[in-house]
Design an enzyme around this catalytic site. Structure first.
Site: not given
Ligand code: GLN
Length: 244
Positions: A96, A195
């Site tokens: 990310c 994630h």
């Protein structure tokens, strides 16, 4: 060479700043899957102000825009070194916010554009919408061919040139919610919005990265011994295709 004689160096880049949503779980997975095979891991934490030494594998997690600003400046100081590492076959995994800094730049919704280190030919601009939820990705290089995780980002990432996606979005938004792609790969540099943390539920991807890092260190491809991943894949399969 027996696995118990193998070594691997893993650098964790700026964990005090970029470690959102349990991204540390990726480092724990990589280290445990080496330890269970008797492979010696040298773990190095790289914090603000530290010089970065040569490593086989680099990991960087996700974070809020503010933490990304602090890390972007540090990464940029080491840009040339990290380009050499990439070209020497080192493995990189960015999640990310860390992934976004692997590209040319990250333009937050407010404030200055952050210069990335151009490890891959990509760029990110923050959109108005936040993408939050479970993600399933279909890849062409893993067996099983799926990756599962969780996304929470407003950044929209666009790939260019020889930088290709890690896979196709089955569930979720991925790189930008428009082109159906998720993540990116150029040489042995991998970025993803997943994630979760990512690797505990995707042990096949963890082993893929370890094998690439061993190949970089020893100049030959190793096929790692199988581990009992029944629980990991039970979890993985329970999440494939699930939005909720
Ligand atoms: N700040 C970035 C974004 O919102 C990255 C967020 C993250 O790492 N989860 O897109």
């Amino acid at each position: 060479m027996e696995e118990s004689k193998l070594k691997l160096s893993i650098a964790h880049l700026y964990p005090k700043l970029l470690n959102l949503y349990g991204d540390m779980g990726n480092i724990i997975t990589l280290m445990k899957r080496c330890e269970w095979r008797g492979i010696t891991v040298e773990y190095r934490e790289v914090n603000v102000g530290d010089n970065i030494k040569e490593n086989d594998l680099y990991f960087i997690g996700g974070g809020q825009d503010k933490q990304q600003q602090d890390v972007a400046a540090e990464l940029y100081k080491n840009k040339d070194f990290l380009h050499n590492e990439r070209d020497n076959g080192a493995v990189f995994l960015g999640i990310c916010g860390g992934y976004q800094l692997f590209g040319h730049y990250y333009q937050p919704f407010e404030g200055e554009k952050l210069a990335g280190i151009s490890l891959m030919d990509a760029y990110t601009v923050a959109g108005k919408k936040r993408f939050i939820g479970n993600v399933t990705v279909e890849t062409e290089f893993l067996n099983p061919n799926t990756l599962v995780g969780f996304e929470n980002h407003s950044g929209l990432t666009y790939l260019q040139g020889d930088t290709k996606p890690i896979g196709k979005i089955i569930v979720g938004s991925g790189n930008n919610g428009e082109d159906g792609t998720e993540g990116a790969r150029y040489k042995n540099v991998f970025g993803t919005y997943l994630h979760g943390s990512l690797l505990p539920k995707n042990p096949h991807f963890a082993d893929y990265l370890i094998e690439l890092a061993l190949e970089k260190r020893y100049g030959e491809r190793f096929k790692l011994a199988n581990l009992d991943d029944s629980l990991e894949f039970q979890t993985h399969k329970s999440l494939v295709g699930k939005a909720y």
